[in-house]
Write a protein that holds these residues in place. Sequence first.
Motif, PDB file in Angstrom:
ATOM      1  N   SER A   2      14.204  -4.246   4.107  1.00 57.51           N
ATOM      2  CA  SER A   2      12.994  -5.057   4.229  1.00 57.51           C
ATOM      3  C   SER A   2      12.495  -5.054   5.677  1.00 57.51           C
ATOM      4  O   SER A   2      13.305  -5.140   6.612  1.00 57.51           O
ATOM      5  N   PRO A   3      11.174  -4.980   5.902  1.00 50.33           N
ATOM      6  CA  PRO A   3      10.150  -4.779   4.874  1.00 50.33           C
ATOM      7  C   PRO A   3      10.148  -3.333   4.374  1.00 50.33           C
ATOM      8  O   PRO A   3      10.360  -2.403   5.144  1.00 50.33           O
ATOM      9  N   ILE A   4       9.918  -3.168   3.087  1.00 49.69           N
ATOM     10  CA  ILE A   4       9.936  -1.845   2.480  1.00 49.69           C
ATOM     11  C   ILE A   4       8.686  -1.074   2.887  1.00 49.69           C
ATOM     12  O   ILE A   4       7.568  -1.579   2.788  1.00 49.69           O
ATOM     13  N   LEU A   5       8.895   0.138   3.383  1.00 51.10           N
ATOM     14  CA  LEU A   5       7.782   1.043   3.649  1.00 51.10           C
ATOM     15  C   LEU A   5       7.558   1.846   2.376  1.00 51.10           C
ATOM     16  O   LEU A   5       8.395   2.651   1.985  1.00 51.10           O
ATOM     17  N   ASN A   6       6.436   1.615   1.731  1.00 52.96           N
ATOM     18  CA  ASN A   6       6.165   2.209   0.421  1.00 52.96           C
ATOM     19  C   ASN A   6       5.776   3.679   0.562  1.00 52.96           C
ATOM     20  O   ASN A   6       4.661   4.089   0.245  1.00 52.96           O
ATOM     21  N   ILE A   7       6.729   4.464   1.051  1.00 57.24           N
ATOM     22  CA  ILE A   7       6.462   5.870   1.351  1.00 57.24           C
ATOM     23  C   ILE A   7       6.210   6.665   0.075  1.00 57.24           C
ATOM     24  O   ILE A   7       6.959   6.576  -0.890  1.00 57.24           O
ATOM     25  N   GLN A   8       5.122   7.442   0.084  1.00 59.47           N
ATOM     26  CA  GLN A   8       4.753   8.249  -1.073  1.00 59.47           C
ATOM     27  C   GLN A   8       4.657   9.735  -0.752  1.00 59.47           C
ATOM     28  O   GLN A   8       4.628  10.566  -1.645  1.00 59.47           O
ATOM     29  N   GLY A   9       4.584  10.060   0.528  1.00 58.53           N
ATOM     30  CA  GLY A   9       4.478  11.472   0.874  1.00 58.53           C
ATOM     31  C   GLY A   9       4.128  11.661   2.332  1.00 58.53           C
ATOM     32  O   GLY A   9       4.135  10.719   3.125  1.00 58.53           O
ATOM     33  N   LEU A  10       3.831  12.904   2.682  1.00 58.66           N
ATOM     34  CA  LEU A  10       3.484  13.230   4.062  1.00 58.66           C
ATOM     35  C   LEU A  10       2.323  14.213   4.086  1.00 58.66           C
ATOM     36  O   LEU A  10       2.036  14.887   3.098  1.00 58.66           O
ATOM     37  N   VAL A  11       1.662  14.271   5.232  1.00 57.55           N
ATOM     38  CA  VAL A  11       0.530  15.176   5.438  1.00 57.55           C
ATOM     39  C   VAL A  11       0.760  15.919   6.745  1.00 57.55           C
ATOM     40  O   VAL A  11       0.974  15.293   7.791  1.00 57.55           O
ATOM     41  N   LEU A  12       0.729  17.250   6.696  1.00 56.65           N
ATOM     42  CA  LEU A  12       0.930  18.061   7.891  1.00 56.65           C
ATOM     43  C   LEU A  12      -0.264  18.987   8.086  1.00 56.65           C
ATOM     44  O   LEU A  12      -0.741  19.599   7.133  1.00 56.65           O
ATOM     45  N   ALA A  13      -0.736  19.077   9.323  1.00 55.36           N
ATOM     46  CA  ALA A  13      -1.862  19.951   9.643  1.00 55.36           C
ATOM     47  C   ALA A  13      -1.422  20.944  10.713  1.00 55.36           C
ATOM     48  O   ALA A  13      -1.103  20.550  11.834  1.00 55.36           O
ATOM     49  N   SER A  14      -1.381  22.216  10.353  1.00 54.36           N
ATOM     50  CA  SER A  14      -0.936  23.273  11.272  1.00 54.36           C
ATOM     51  C   SER A  14       0.310  22.843  12.036  1.00 54.36           C
ATOM     52  O   SER A  14       0.334  22.843  13.269  1.00 54.36           O
ATOM     53  N   PRO A  15       1.361  22.460  11.324  1.00 52.86           N
ATOM     54  CA  PRO A  15       2.525  21.874  11.998  1.00 52.86           C
ATOM     55  C   PRO A  15       3.417  22.910  12.658  1.00 52.86           C
ATOM     56  O   PRO A  15       3.514  24.052  12.213  1.00 52.86           O
ATOM     57  N   ARG A  16       4.062  22.492  13.714  1.00 51.74           N
ATOM     58  CA  ARG A  16       5.129  23.287  14.298  1.00 51.74           C
ATOM     59  C   ARG A  16       6.430  22.837  13.656  1.00 51.74           C
ATOM     60  O   ARG A  16       6.809  21.667  13.765  1.00 51.74           O
ATOM     61  N   LEU A  17       7.092  23.755  12.989  1.00 52.95           N
ATOM     62  CA  LEU A  17       8.307  23.407  12.265  1.00 52.95           C
ATOM     63  C   LEU A  17       9.527  24.143  12.789  1.00 52.95           C
ATOM     64  O   LEU A  17      10.624  23.610  12.806  1.00 52.95           O
ATOM     65  N   ASP A  18       9.326  25.387  13.214  1.00 53.79           N
ATOM     66  CA  ASP A  18      10.435  26.213  13.673  1.00 53.79           C
ATOM     67  C   ASP A  18       9.926  27.083  14.814  1.00 53.79           C
ATOM     68  O   ASP A  18       9.060  27.938  14.610  1.00 53.79           O
ATOM     69  N   SER A  19      10.437  26.875  16.018  1.00 56.77           N
ATOM     70  CA  SER A  19       9.934  27.582  17.198  1.00 56.77           C
ATOM     71  C   SER A  19      10.089  29.091  17.067  1.00 56.77           C
ATOM     72  O   SER A  19       9.181  29.855  17.423  1.00 56.77           O
ATOM     73  N   PHE A  20      11.237  29.532  16.555  1.00 57.33           N
ATOM     74  CA  PHE A  20      11.453  30.969  16.404  1.00 57.33           C
ATOM     75  C   PHE A  20      10.454  31.560  15.419  1.00 57.33           C
ATOM     76  O   PHE A  20       9.819  32.583  15.694  1.00 57.33           O
ATOM     77  N   MET A  21      10.285  30.918  14.275  1.00 56.65           N
ATOM     78  CA  MET A  21       9.369  31.425  13.262  1.00 56.65           C
ATOM     79  C   MET A  21       7.932  31.437  13.777  1.00 56.65           C
ATOM     80  O   MET A  21       7.190  32.401  13.573  1.00 56.65           O
ATOM     81  N   ASP A  22       7.535  30.355  14.459  1.00 55.87           N
ATOM     82  CA  ASP A  22       6.168  30.267  14.968  1.00 55.87           C
ATOM     83  C   ASP A  22       5.850  31.416  15.914  1.00 55.87           C
ATOM     84  O   ASP A  22       4.758  31.997  15.867  1.00 55.87           O
ATOM     85  N   ASN A  23       6.797  31.736  16.795  1.00 58.50           N
ATOM     86  CA  ASN A  23       6.561  32.795  17.778  1.00 58.50           C
ATOM     87  C   ASN A  23       6.786  34.189  17.194  1.00 58.50           C
ATOM     88  O   ASN A  23       6.081  35.137  17.539  1.00 58.50           O
ATOM     89  N   ASN A  34       0.828  -1.210   0.000  1.00 57.66           N
ATOM     90  CA  ASN A  34       0.000   0.000   0.000  1.00 57.66           C
ATOM     91  C   ASN A  34       0.862   1.259   0.000  1.00 57.66           C
ATOM     92  O   ASN A  34       1.877   1.323   0.705  1.00 57.66           O
ATOM     93  N   PRO A  35       0.472   2.282  -0.754  1.00 58.87           N
ATOM     94  CA  PRO A  35       1.170   3.575  -0.667  1.00 58.87           C
ATOM     95  C   PRO A  35       1.064   4.118   0.756  1.00 58.87           C
ATOM     96  O   PRO A  35      -0.012   4.082   1.355  1.00 58.87           O
ATOM     97  N   LEU A  36       2.166   4.599   1.289  1.00 54.72           N
ATOM     98  CA  LEU A  36       2.202   5.070   2.674  1.00 54.72           C
ATOM     99  C   LEU A  36       2.375   6.583   2.725  1.00 54.72           C
ATOM    100  O   LEU A  36       3.297   7.131   2.130  1.00 54.72           O
ATOM    101  N   TYR A  37       1.468   7.229   3.435  1.00 56.85           N
ATOM    102  CA  TYR A  37       1.575   8.659   3.714  1.00 56.85           C
ATOM    103  C   TYR A  37       1.597   8.818   5.229  1.00 56.85           C
ATOM    104  O   TYR A  37       0.698   8.343   5.918  1.00 56.85           O
ATOM    105  N   ILE A  38       2.611   9.481   5.739  1.00 57.37           N
ATOM    106  CA  ILE A  38       2.734   9.695   7.179  1.00 57.37           C
ATOM    107  C   ILE A  38       2.276  11.111   7.498  1.00 57.37           C
ATOM    108  O   ILE A  38       2.716  12.073   6.867  1.00 57.37           O
ATOM    109  N   GLY A  39       1.382  11.229   8.471  1.00 58.75           N
ATOM    110  CA  GLY A  39       0.822  12.540   8.783  1.00 58.75           C
ATOM    111  C   GLY A  39       0.920  12.882  10.254  1.00 58.75           C
ATOM    112  O   GLY A  39       1.117  12.017  11.109  1.00 58.75           O
ATOM    113  N   GLY A  40       0.780  14.159  10.541  1.00 59.08           N
ATOM    114  CA  GLY A  40       0.785  14.626  11.920  1.00 59.08           C
ATOM    115  C   GLY A  40       0.377  16.080  11.967  1.00 59.08           C
ATOM    116  O   GLY A  40       0.389  16.781  10.950  1.00 59.08           O
TER     117      GLY A  40
END
Length: 231
Positions: free
Chosen positions: A88-109, A58-64
Motif C-alpha cells: 500500500s498504496p497499490i500502484l495499479n500498473i497495467q503496462g509500459l510505453v517505450l519510445a525509441s528506447p535504449r535497452l542494450d548498449s552493444f545491440m544499439d551500437n 487509475n490504470p498506471l502506464y509508465i513510459g520513457g
Amino acid sequence: MISLLPVLNILYVDAPVGTGYSYSKTQEGYYSNDEQLVEHMYDFFHKWLVDHPEFRSNPLYIGGGSYSGIVVLPLVQKVYEDYETGRSPILNIQGLVLASPRLDSFMDNNTKVEFAHQRTLISNELYESIKSNCNGDYVNLDPNNTKCMSDYEAYTELVRYINEYQILEPSCVIAPKENQRILSQELNYIHQTKFRCRDDLYAIGELWANDPHVQKALQVREVNSNNYSFN
C-alpha cells in the motif's frame, strides 16, 4: 484534432535530478546512477499517490524514451512485484510505453552497420565484406584484423557526414550561443524564422523554458536564478 487529455492524466517527471526543472539543494543530490534512479522514481510514485489518493484506482502506464528505456523496465518490474504482493498504496500498473528506447548498449551500437546497409548508405559489397571480416561484431574490433579494420574505416568514412538519428536531415552540431541569440531575435517574427537544423529546436526550447511567463504558468520554483538548458 483528437486530444487524449479528457481520458488520461499525464504526469511528467524530470528525472534524474538536474534534468528539466528538477534540482537539488546539495551537490551530492545530483550524483545518481540507473539503480538509484529506479529507487527514486519508485519512491516518488508512492509518495505522490499518498498526496493524491484520488488517482490510486487509475490504470498506471509508465513510459520513457531514449536512455530512459534502461530505467523504465526495472522500474515497472519493481512496481509489478509490489502490485502482486499488495503493498500500500497499490500502484495499479497495467503496462509500459517505450519510445525509441535504449535497452542494450552493444545491440544499439552493433546494429548501426546493418541499419546503414538497410538504408543504402553503404553498398551490398561493403556490407557483406565487413560482416564476414568482422564476424558481425562492430563494437569489439580487433586492431590486428586488418581486413575488418579496413572495411570499418570505409564504412565510417561513408557515414561520417550523415545524421545517424535522422538520416534525411542535415548533420548539425548543437546550436551554439550565437545561434541562440539570432533565434531569440527572430522569435518576435516566428513565422519568418528558418530552422536550419533540428538542433535549432534546442535553442528554441531553452528560450521557452527560461521565459518567466512560462515558468510562472508551470509554477516553477526559482532557485538561484537557474538557467535551464536542453543541451
